[in-house]
Design a protein around this motif. Structure first.
Motif, mmCIF file in Angstrom:
data_model
loop_
_atom_site.group_PDB
_atom_site.id
_atom_site.type_symbol
_atom_site.label_atom_id
_atom_site.label_comp_id
_atom_site.label_asym_id
_atom_site.label_seq_id
_atom_site.Cartn_x
_atom_site.Cartn_y
_atom_site.Cartn_z
ATOM 1 N N LEU A 128 0.748 -1.199 -0.066
ATOM 2 C CA LEU A 128 -0.003 0.026 -0.005
ATOM 3 C C LEU A 128 0.953 1.285 0.082
ATOM 4 O O LEU A 128 1.617 1.529 1.135
ATOM 5 N N THR A 129 1.034 1.815 -1.152
ATOM 6 C CA THR A 129 1.835 2.887 -1.462
ATOM 7 C C THR A 129 0.916 4.275 -2.043
ATOM 8 O O THR A 129 -0.166 3.869 -2.350
ATOM 9 N N PRO A 130 1.321 5.141 -2.033
ATOM 10 C CA PRO A 130 0.493 6.359 -2.540
ATOM 11 C C PRO A 130 0.278 5.937 -4.085
ATOM 12 O O PRO A 130 -0.752 6.041 -4.617
ATOM 13 N N SER A 131 1.214 5.392 -4.736
ATOM 14 C CA SER A 131 1.118 5.134 -6.082
ATOM 15 C C SER A 131 0.034 4.002 -6.368
ATOM 16 O O SER A 131 -0.971 4.042 -7.158
ATOM 17 N N ALA A 132 0.055 2.991 -5.399
ATOM 18 C CA ALA A 132 -0.916 1.941 -5.290
ATOM 19 C C ALA A 132 -2.388 2.301 -5.074
ATOM 20 O O ALA A 132 -3.442 1.963 -5.604
ATOM 21 N N LEU A 133 -2.411 3.482 -4.181
ATOM 22 C CA LEU A 133 -3.936 4.042 -3.774
ATOM 23 C C LEU A 133 -4.256 4.812 -4.832
ATOM 24 O O LEU A 133 -5.358 4.718 -5.396
ATOM 25 N N ALA A 134 -3.503 5.451 -5.710
ATOM 26 C CA ALA A 134 -4.097 6.047 -6.935
ATOM 27 C C ALA A 134 -4.442 5.357 -7.723
ATOM 28 O O ALA A 134 -5.510 5.460 -8.429
ATOM 29 N N ALA A 135 -3.513 4.103 -8.177
ATOM 30 C CA ALA A 135 -4.196 3.325 -9.196
ATOM 31 C C ALA A 135 -5.573 2.410 -8.739
ATOM 32 O O ALA A 135 -6.460 2.151 -9.508
ATOM 33 N N ALA A 136 -5.499 2.271 -7.402
ATOM 34 C CA ALA A 136 -6.863 1.500 -7.035
ATOM 35 C C ALA A 136 -8.097 2.370 -7.117
ATOM 36 O O ALA A 136 -9.099 1.897 -7.388
ATOM 37 N N HIS A 137 -7.983 3.849 -7.541
ATOM 38 C CA HIS A 137 -9.009 4.713 -7.522
ATOM 39 C C HIS A 137 -9.216 5.424 -8.933
ATOM 40 O O HIS A 137 -9.829 6.374 -9.105
ATOM 41 N N HIS A 138 -8.312 4.805 -9.784
ATOM 42 C CA HIS A 138 -8.014 5.269 -11.354
ATOM 43 C C HIS A 138 -7.953 6.842 -11.295
ATOM 44 O O HIS A 138 -8.564 7.308 -11.997
ATOM 45 N N ILE A 139 -6.832 7.361 -10.527
ATOM 46 C CA ILE A 139 -6.480 8.634 -10.667
ATOM 47 C C ILE A 139 -5.052 8.722 -10.529
ATOM 48 O O ILE A 139 -4.132 7.646 -10.266
ATOM 49 N N SER A 140 -4.538 9.955 -11.024
ATOM 50 C CA SER A 140 -3.101 9.957 -11.163
ATOM 51 C C SER A 140 -2.325 10.344 -9.785
ATOM 52 O O SER A 140 -3.125 10.586 -8.861
ATOM 53 N N ILE A 141 -0.984 9.957 -9.645
ATOM 54 C CA ILE A 141 -0.372 10.152 -8.261
ATOM 55 C C ILE A 141 -0.692 11.611 -7.987
ATOM 56 O O ILE A 141 -0.600 12.090 -6.963
ATOM 57 N N GLY A 142 -0.502 12.709 -9.109
ATOM 58 C CA GLY A 142 -0.560 13.883 -9.028
ATOM 59 C C GLY A 142 -2.059 14.539 -8.430
ATOM 60 O O GLY A 142 -2.290 15.203 -7.834
ATOM 61 N N HIS A 143 -3.082 13.993 -8.754
ATOM 62 C CA HIS A 143 -4.219 14.058 -8.466
ATOM 63 C C HIS A 143 -4.441 13.659 -6.837
ATOM 64 O O HIS A 143 -5.122 14.361 -6.133
ATOM 65 N N LEU A 144 -3.993 12.410 -6.562
ATOM 66 C CA LEU A 144 -3.723 12.058 -5.304
ATOM 67 C C LEU A 144 -3.288 13.155 -4.368
ATOM 68 O O LEU A 144 -3.737 13.526 -3.343
ATOM 69 N N HIS A 145 -2.229 13.701 -4.601
ATOM 70 C CA HIS A 145 -1.646 14.779 -3.894
ATOM 71 C C HIS A 145 -2.301 15.969 -3.765
ATOM 72 O O HIS A 145 -2.350 16.808 -2.821
ATOM 73 N N ARG A 146 -2.914 16.395 -4.828
ATOM 74 C CA ARG A 146 -3.750 17.689 -5.025
ATOM 75 C C ARG A 146 -5.087 17.345 -4.088
ATOM 76 O O ARG A 146 -5.378 18.102 -3.316
ATOM 77 N N LEU A 147 -5.455 16.068 -3.736
ATOM 78 C CA LEU A 147 -6.544 15.879 -2.759
ATOM 79 C C LEU A 147 -6.066 16.122 -1.462
ATOM 80 O O LEU A 147 -6.803 16.548 -0.534
ATOM 81 N N PHE A 148 -4.867 15.668 -1.112
ATOM 82 C CA PHE A 148 -4.438 15.690 0.173
ATOM 83 C C PHE A 148 -3.754 17.189 0.517
ATOM 84 O O PHE A 148 -3.011 17.314 1.404
ATOM 85 N N HIS A 149 -3.881 18.178 -0.585
ATOM 86 C CA HIS A 149 -3.148 19.466 -0.424
ATOM 87 C C HIS A 149 -3.686 20.176 0.728
ATOM 88 O O HIS A 149 -2.456 20.813 1.421
ATOM 89 N N ASP A 150 -4.618 20.124 1.224
ATOM 90 C CA ASP A 150 -5.276 20.923 2.396
ATOM 91 C C ASP A 150 -5.210 19.866 3.638
ATOM 92 O O ASP A 150 -5.527 20.392 4.813
ATOM 93 N N GLU A 151 -4.520 18.990 3.749
ATOM 94 C CA GLU A 151 -4.524 17.913 4.807
ATOM 95 C C GLU A 151 -3.230 18.235 5.560
ATOM 96 O O GLU A 151 -2.366 18.661 4.844
ATOM 97 N N PRO A 152 -3.205 17.960 6.756
ATOM 98 C CA PRO A 152 -1.951 18.084 7.553
ATOM 99 C C PRO A 152 -0.786 17.218 6.982
ATOM 100 O O PRO A 152 0.350 17.489 7.477
ATOM 101 N N ARG A 153 -1.111 16.178 6.351
ATOM 102 C CA ARG A 153 -0.101 15.119 5.874
ATOM 103 C C ARG A 153 -0.209 14.808 4.543
ATOM 104 O O ARG A 153 -1.352 14.632 3.955
ATOM 105 N N THR A 154 0.772 14.484 3.873
ATOM 106 C CA THR A 154 0.995 13.830 2.721
ATOM 107 C C THR A 154 0.347 12.540 2.640
ATOM 108 O O THR A 154 0.406 12.064 3.714
#
Length: 334
Positions: free
Chosen positions: A236-262
């Motif tokens: 379970l890595t950010p890349s695997a998490l993004a792939a499981a939800h059919h989004i790019s790793i960049g999109h995943l990081h944007r979703l977490f942009h306002d969160e306290p942790r990456t």
């Protein structure tokens, strides 16, 4: 603990119990006609949790029939929706000439602007109905009222998808709110509204009607729920998490942009928190530290020990020993 109001029938004289509970529901929900074969010595418990503009009602009561007539609607309509999750018992709702039954695997939706004939429990049996109610103003929901009205005829799942996530949250709140502070109420209310909005949109295939911010938060909730269910998987890595939800790793990081942790830091924090709880659990005292580490996705014991010490100020074994002795076991640093 969240701000809450509690009603217990045993605190009221037997002759007044049913009327007091009926008055409470009329104030919280909308004008209703209620009747019960057990009204002479009615038993009920009602907690009302305030989550900003949203309220959650863990409840237990003897069999009741609820009626909301056109006349009562004309008298007063708070223009809201009420969602019921039965935990033990069945709700039977009659709409026109059709009766629909809702059990613990389903969510029952009621529109305060529409007539209602609902029976909870077996009228001849004193066995209480147990459930959780959710009250939300329609103004907070990004669907048109006619679409919401159509959903009242549906049996929404409480086992999967957004309905399952919402049911889990309602069940958790019903079990207790000691883990929350009063100012967490509005935040929880926002989460509830996002989940309910996403459930509705999915049910009517109208996700395009959701606001971008609601879609973002709903996707983030799905991603977090998925990650928590797979924390023990070392893959379970950010890349695997993004792939499981059919989004790019960049999109995943944007979703977490306002969160306290990456994303990576959030996964690591969740793994460490779960391991910390296991180390502090007396029932798991005999489980080796390396086994707990592996359980939560750490392949190398040395990596786990280093990360744990950085987060909590002491090695895992020292933390476990301090917890078993009732002493301080360090503070979270991340």
């Amino acid at each position: 603990m969240l701000t809450e109001t509690v009603f217990r029938s045993e605190d009221v004289p037997a002759a007044d119990r049913f009327e007091c509970w009926r008055d409470l529901l009329r104030q919280l929900h909308a004008p209703l006609d209620l009747d019960s074969e057990h009204r002479s010595d009615f038993r009920a418990e009602q907690r009302v949790l305030e989550l900003g503009e949203v309220s959650v009602w863990p409840t237990r009561f003897q069999p009741v029939r609820f009626l909301r007539t056109p006349k009562l609607i004309r008298q007063s309509d708070p223009e809201g929706v009420h969602l019921s999750l039965p935990l033990d018992g069945v709700l039977r709702v009659t709409r026109g000439d059709r009766e629909t039954a809702y059990g613990p695997d389903s969510l029952c939706l009621v529109d305060t602007s529409r007539p209602l004939d609902l029976r909870a429990g077996d009228g001849s049996s004193p066995r209480p109905h147990i459930g959780v109610g959710l009250e939300v103003p329609k103004a907070l929901l990004p669907l048109t009222w006619d679409r919401i009205d159509r959903l009242t005829a549906c049996r929404l799942s409480a086992r999967e998808g957004f309905g399952g996530l919402l049911a889990q949250l309602l069940h958790q709140l019903a079990e207790g709110t000691a883990a929350y502070r009063p100012d967490d109420g509005p935040r929880l209310g926002t989460i509830v509204v996002d989940l309910l909005s996403s459930l509705f949109a999915h049910a009517v295939d109208a996700e395009a009607s959701l606001t971008p911010e609601t879609r973002r938060r709903a996707l983030l909730l799905r991603i977090r729920a998925f990650a928590l269910a797979h924390l023990g998987d070392p893959g379970l890595t950010p890349s695997a998490l993004a792939a499981a939800h059919h989004i790019s790793i960049g999109h995943l990081h944007r979703l977490f942009h306002d969160e306290p942790r990456t994303p990576a830091a959030w996964i690591r924090h969740q793994r460490l928190e779960h391991a910390r709880r296991d180390l502090a659990d007396p029932a798991q005292h005999a489980t080796p530290v390396h086994a707990i580490a592996a359980r939560w996705g750490f392949l190398r014991a040395a990596d786990f020990s280093r990360a744990f010490r950085a987060a909590y100020g002491s090695p895992p074994r020292d933390y476990r020993h301090a917890s078993s002795c009732g002493g301080s076991a360090g503070r979270t640093r991340q």
